[in-house]
Design a protein around this motif. Sequence first.
Motif, PDB file in Angstrom:
ATOM      1  N   THR A 228       0.216 113.197  99.845  1.00 52.09           N
ATOM      2  CA  THR A 228       0.184 114.373 100.591  1.00 52.09           C
ATOM      3  C   THR A 228      -0.439 115.322  99.781  1.00 52.09           C
ATOM      4  OG1 THR A 228       1.800 115.705 101.952  1.00 52.09           O
ATOM      5  CG2 THR A 228       2.277 115.494  99.597  1.00 52.09           C
ATOM      6  N   ASP A 229      -0.829 116.320 100.580  1.00 47.69           N
ATOM      7  CA  ASP A 229      -1.756 117.593 100.117  1.00 47.69           C
ATOM      8  C   ASP A 229      -0.837 118.811 100.120  1.00 47.69           C
ATOM      9  OD1 ASP A 229      -4.412 116.482  99.725  1.00 47.69           O
ATOM     10  OD2 ASP A 229      -4.320 116.238 101.579  1.00 47.69           O
ATOM     11  N   VAL A 230       0.029 119.060 100.854  1.00 41.07           N
ATOM     12  CA  VAL A 230       0.918 120.178 100.959  1.00 41.07           C
ATOM     13  C   VAL A 230       2.183 119.891 101.300  1.00 41.07           C
ATOM     14  CG1 VAL A 230       1.360 122.418 102.124  1.00 41.07           C
ATOM     15  CG2 VAL A 230      -1.014 121.712 101.767  1.00 41.07           C
ATOM     16  N   VAL A 231       3.262 120.099 100.687  1.00 47.84           N
ATOM     17  CA  VAL A 231       4.606 119.711 100.847  1.00 47.84           C
ATOM     18  C   VAL A 231       5.371 121.064 101.374  1.00 47.84           C
ATOM     19  CG1 VAL A 231       6.830 119.079 100.101  1.00 47.84           C
ATOM     20  CG2 VAL A 231       4.531 117.955  99.109  1.00 47.84           C
ATOM     21  N   VAL A 232       6.030 120.717 102.495  1.00 49.42           N
ATOM     22  CA  VAL A 232       7.056 121.891 102.978  1.00 49.42           C
ATOM     23  C   VAL A 232       8.486 121.288 102.812  1.00 49.42           C
ATOM     24  CG1 VAL A 232       7.824 122.902 104.879  1.00 49.42           C
ATOM     25  CG2 VAL A 232       5.244 122.584 104.768  1.00 49.42           C
ATOM     26  N   GLN A 233       8.991 122.000 101.744  1.00 49.64           N
ATOM     27  CA  GLN A 233      10.352 121.366 101.136  1.00 49.64           C
ATOM     28  C   GLN A 233      11.441 122.146 102.050  1.00 49.64           C
ATOM     29  OE1 GLN A 233      11.111 120.572  97.506  1.00 49.64           O
ATOM     30  NE2 GLN A 233      13.408 120.233  97.707  1.00 49.64           N
TER      31      GLN A 233
ATOM     32  N   ASP B 158      -4.189 132.903  97.005  1.00 54.37           N
ATOM     33  CA  ASP B 158      -3.721 134.268  97.180  1.00 54.37           C
ATOM     34  C   ASP B 158      -3.253 134.654  98.501  1.00 54.37           C
ATOM     35  OD1 ASP B 158      -4.520 134.230  94.479  1.00 54.37           O
ATOM     36  OD2 ASP B 158      -6.587 135.173  94.903  1.00 54.37           O
ATOM     37  N   GLY B 159      -1.897 135.353  98.542  1.00 48.64           N
ATOM     38  CA  GLY B 159      -1.460 135.987  99.789  1.00 48.64           C
ATOM     39  C   GLY B 159      -0.467 134.934 100.500  1.00 48.64           C
ATOM     40  N   VAL B 160      -0.283 133.876  99.816  1.00 49.78           N
ATOM     41  CA  VAL B 160       0.431 132.795 100.527  1.00 49.78           C
ATOM     42  C   VAL B 160       1.785 132.749  99.511  1.00 49.78           C
ATOM     43  CG1 VAL B 160       0.826 130.388 100.995  1.00 49.78           C
ATOM     44  CG2 VAL B 160      -1.417 131.536 101.528  1.00 49.78           C
TER      45      VAL B 160
ATOM     46  N   GLU C 141       3.512 129.790 110.042  1.00 45.56           N
ATOM     47  CA  GLU C 141       2.301 129.218 110.735  1.00 45.56           C
ATOM     48  C   GLU C 141       0.899 129.694 110.040  1.00 45.56           C
ATOM     49  OE1 GLU C 141       3.150 128.126 115.315  1.00 45.56           O
ATOM     50  OE2 GLU C 141       3.068 130.099 114.693  1.00 45.56           O
ATOM     51  N   SER C 142       1.297 131.149 109.664  1.00 47.27           N
ATOM     52  CA  SER C 142      -0.001 132.008 109.160  1.00 47.27           C
ATOM     53  C   SER C 142      -0.419 131.408 107.591  1.00 47.27           C
ATOM     54  CB  SER C 142       0.409 133.385 108.875  1.00 47.27           C
ATOM     55  OG  SER C 142      -0.594 134.277 108.322  1.00 47.27           O
ATOM     56  N   ALA C 143       0.709 131.105 106.990  1.00 43.94           N
ATOM     57  CA  ALA C 143       0.808 130.545 105.767  1.00 43.94           C
ATOM     58  C   ALA C 143       0.067 129.234 105.713  1.00 43.94           C
ATOM     59  CB  ALA C 143       2.025 130.528 105.069  1.00 43.94           C
ATOM     60  N   LEU C 144       0.265 128.266 106.744  1.00 39.68           N
ATOM     61  CA  LEU C 144      -0.263 126.903 106.847  1.00 39.68           C
ATOM     62  C   LEU C 144      -1.657 127.258 107.149  1.00 39.68           C
ATOM     63  CD1 LEU C 144       2.573 125.114 108.390  1.00 39.68           C
ATOM     64  CD2 LEU C 144       1.869 124.815 106.098  1.00 39.68           C
ATOM     65  N   HIS C 145      -1.961 127.847 108.060  1.00 42.87           N
ATOM     66  CA  HIS C 145      -3.388 128.223 108.531  1.00 42.87           C
ATOM     67  C   HIS C 145      -4.383 128.790 107.245  1.00 42.87           C
ATOM     68  CE1 HIS C 145      -3.630 127.541 112.885  1.00 42.87           C
ATOM     69  NE2 HIS C 145      -2.434 128.010 113.016  1.00 42.87           N
ATOM     70  N   ARG C 146      -3.868 129.656 106.399  1.00 42.89           N
ATOM     71  CA  ARG C 146      -4.516 129.837 105.266  1.00 42.89           C
ATOM     72  C   ARG C 146      -4.457 129.035 104.247  1.00 42.89           C
ATOM     73  NH1 ARG C 146      -8.286 133.040 102.755  1.00 42.89           N
ATOM     74  NH2 ARG C 146      -7.422 133.627 100.795  1.00 42.89           N
ATOM     75  N   LEU C 147      -3.815 128.081 104.368  1.00 44.72           N
ATOM     76  CA  LEU C 147      -3.848 126.843 103.367  1.00 44.72           C
ATOM     77  C   LEU C 147      -4.915 125.930 103.748  1.00 44.72           C
ATOM     78  CD1 LEU C 147      -0.293 125.776 102.407  1.00 44.72           C
ATOM     79  CD2 LEU C 147      -2.165 126.182 100.694  1.00 44.72           C
ATOM     80  N   VAL C 148      -5.006 125.671 105.350  1.00 42.64           N
ATOM     81  CA  VAL C 148      -5.926 124.838 105.632  1.00 42.64           C
ATOM     82  C   VAL C 148      -7.245 125.392 105.485  1.00 42.64           C
ATOM     83  CG1 VAL C 148      -6.804 123.915 107.824  1.00 42.64           C
ATOM     84  CG2 VAL C 148      -4.511 123.875 107.360  1.00 42.64           C
ATOM     85  N   GLN C 149      -7.289 126.890 105.688  1.00 39.81           N
ATOM     86  CA  GLN C 149      -8.689 127.375 105.426  1.00 39.81           C
ATOM     87  C   GLN C 149      -9.187 127.299 104.214  1.00 39.81           C
ATOM     88  OE1 GLN C 149      -8.456 131.633 106.162  1.00 39.81           O
ATOM     89  NE2 GLN C 149     -10.542 131.707 106.502  1.00 39.81           N
TER      90      GLN C 149
END
Length: 548
Positions: A166-171, A234-236, A268-276
């Motif tokens: 995985t690249d991002v873990v949501v615990q 930054d910002g997340v 959702e905003s944090a995940l969009h920022r991560l993807v970006q």
Amino acid sequence: MAAITSHFPLINSLRKAVGLLDPTHAALKADVLCQCDLISHTTLRITVFGPFNYGKSTLLNALLGEKTLPIDLVPTTGAAITVTHGPALVSRITLTDGTVLEEPGTDLLQRYAILDEQRQMQAHVAAVAVTCPHPFLQPGVELVDLPGTDDQEAQNERVYAKLMETDVVVQLLDGRKLMTLAEREHLRDWLMDRGITTVLFVVNFLNLMEPEERKQVMYRLRLLAQDFRTTLPDGVSNLYAVDALPALRARLKGDIAAATQAGLPALESALHRLVQVRLPELAVHRIPRLLPLVSQVHQALQQQLQSLNAAPHPDARRVAIQQRAQQLIQKGFQQSVIDLQDWLSLENLLHQYEYDFAASLQAGTAPLWLEERLQPVWKQKKRAVADWVYQACDFFEQPRPVDLWVGWQRPDETVQPTADPSEPETSQGDGMASVAIATGLGWVLAGPMGAAVLGGTSHLLNRAGRTKKASEPEPSVSPQASREAAREYLAHFSKTALDALASYQQRAQPVMQMAITKPVSVDQQAGQRTLLENILIELQQLQEEFNY
């Protein structure tokens, strides 16, 4: 691709290094090769991780805006479910035999992606995938719903392995329990220590608490979350409060205010920022995952080098003696097997014993004849076979096997006697019953340093016959009946004993063919030492370059 090329020396050195690992490090080698392969994958994978019943599937359904994944009040997700972008909502199940099942919607998941009655993943399911036309997935994002942890050891092992992909873990956390000791250990051992540092903590079930208690829980969780060195843009933030079930209900109803109150838009905003930020440079962000593996490989190869330096040079004379002794044992074993096979052939048994055996049957002395004539020869020849196996076991320090044997039937139950007209007719059964062969001379052979457990097998000739009192005189039988009974008895003995011998011979092969360590030349040892030393230098330089 430029990012991958710039880190090619790291990947190349790791691939070379794991090629030198000995077989005891097979799991480490597999992890390294898996991570090297993942460097080039172009899909960003977001995985939801946590214990059973923490609302992982509910949270993903809220993010997707529909009931895509199985939701229940008991642990249900038995397989890792991968959700990718597609033109329609479609479920795809891949079975272990290669069969692929595909249906529109998600009814297929209810049949194959949930736990069975023993709370185990269904063994015949290899992979579970769903396509969904959600715009968040379109740039190249995968969502993964992992099985819950802390329920079954097998599930824990699957989750542990999947996290490395995985690249991002949501615990997911349960606000009613703060962060348990098991969750902290998983965070440290399963994530941080393995280089998995892009982690978002999502707190569920705060809606079930009083407002003041909710504030206190979030304050404590912020302090705990700060202790972990998560790597985020930054910002997340690394901590979000999302009430998963209210969020899903709000999303299904299209109630934006309720979804906001449940905390969904912030996540959702944090995940969009991560993807970006991460999607354009996936390889760069995946490289840190390799660094703990570099250290592990370096340590393993150092131990191998120390063992090589400390190992005495193999004695060539001793190896030659072992090889010669093994050849003699193998030759003796094979010759004794051939000798026993020849003796057990039906043609030989009939030639040597048919008439004498028939005469003993007619005279009522068959048990004595078997004891004095047939059984001694069998014991002598089978002992000759077993002795060679025993020698091999002693020579290679393996336990001796239980001897092969054949159970002897009662010959007086073989022949149907000539009925006496003065006696009332009684049931005689149906003559000879089926021969029962309990196959499987089970040898479980361990290596030279371990113990071997060797079991036996029974090859039984069982006859269904009448019950005769000890005081009852032997009935008279005709010569023809005696000869037919003798032939039948010897035929079944021949077949059963040959089957037993074949099984014994096959199972003896691991001992008879025991590998002998061949001497390694001084030049070969020097070459191995040089390879290990050079690759260790490369790995050390890589660790210094990446400050790990």
